[in-house]
Design a protein around this motif. Structure first.
Motif, short mmCIF file in Angstrom:
data_model
loop_
_atom_site.label_atom_id
_atom_site.label_comp_id
_atom_site.label_asym_id
_atom_site.label_seq_id
_atom_site.Cartn_x
_atom_site.Cartn_y
_atom_site.Cartn_z
N GLN A 28 -30.65 -29.65 -8.64
CA GLN A 28 -30.18 -30.42 -9.79
C GLN A 28 -28.75 -30.05 -10.15
O GLN A 28 -27.91 -30.93 -10.40
CB GLN A 28 -31.10 -30.20 -10.99
CG GLN A 28 -32.43 -30.89 -10.86
CD GLN A 28 -33.32 -30.63 -12.05
OE1 GLN A 28 -33.40 -29.53 -12.57
NE2 GLN A 28 -34.02 -31.68 -12.49
N ASN A 50 -26.25 -31.47 -7.73
CA ASN A 50 -26.21 -32.94 -7.66
C ASN A 50 -25.98 -33.59 -9.02
O ASN A 50 -26.27 -34.77 -9.20
CB ASN A 50 -27.50 -33.47 -7.03
CG ASN A 50 -27.57 -33.13 -5.56
OD1 ASN A 50 -26.96 -33.80 -4.74
ND2 ASN A 50 -28.28 -32.07 -5.22
N GLY A 51 -25.48 -32.83 -9.97
CA GLY A 51 -25.10 -33.41 -11.27
C GLY A 51 -26.27 -33.79 -12.16
O GLY A 51 -26.14 -34.68 -12.99
N PRO A 60 -29.25 -35.52 -11.79
CA PRO A 60 -29.57 -36.95 -11.83
C PRO A 60 -30.80 -37.21 -12.69
O PRO A 60 -31.73 -36.41 -12.72
CB PRO A 60 -29.82 -37.31 -10.36
CG PRO A 60 -30.19 -36.02 -9.71
CD PRO A 60 -29.46 -34.95 -10.46
N ALA A 61 -30.78 -38.34 -13.36
CA ALA A 61 -31.92 -38.72 -14.21
C ALA A 61 -33.09 -39.13 -13.33
O ALA A 61 -32.91 -39.78 -12.30
CB ALA A 61 -31.52 -39.87 -15.13
#
Length: 105
Positions: free
Chosen positions: A44, A47-48, A50-51
Motif C-alpha cells: 500500500q 502504491n500510494g 489505492p482505494a
C-alpha cells in the motif's frame, strides 16, 4: 488456525502516512502481530494507498445500501462557538452526494 486480518491497525498505519511527512511515516516500525499483514502495508505504501472497492453488493430493494457504502462522506464542520458538529449541514451534504450519484440532482 486461520490468520485474521487486523483492519484497525492497518487503518492507523495508513493514517500516519496521510498526516505525517513521508520520512516520519517511513520511520514507523510495522507491528509484529500475526494479524497485521506486513506485505500488504508495504505494498500500500509503495502504491500510494489505492482505494479498495466494496466487496458486498446488495440486491434490490436494498440497492441504496450499495450507494451509501460507495459514497465518500462529506467533511464534518464545527458549529461556530460550540464544541459540536453541524449535523444538519452534514446530513444535507451527504444526501446531496447520494442523490448526485443516482443522477437525481
Amino acid at each position: 488456525m486461520e490468520k485474521l486480518f487486523w483492519p484497525f491497525a492497518h487503518g492507523l498505519y495508513n493514517l500516519a502516512w496521510k498526516v505525517w511527512p513521508e520520512d516520519r511515516a517511513r520511520s514507523i516500525r510495522l507491528p509484529e502481530h500475526e494479524r497485521f499483514c506486513n506485505d500488504l502495508a508495504l505494498w500500500q505504501s509503495e502504491n500510494g494507498f489505492p482505494a479498495g472497492t466494496v466487496r458486498i453488493s446488495y440486491p434490490e430493494p436494498l440497492g441504496l445500501v450499495n450507494t451509501l457504502l460507495a459514497t465518500t462522506p462529506p467533511p464534518l464542520h464545527l458549529l461556530p462557538h460550540e464544541d459540536a458538529f453541524d449535523e444538519a449541514r452534514y446530513r444535507a451534504e451527504l444526501t446531496a452526494a447520494v442523490l448526485a450519484s443516482h443522477g437525481r440532482l
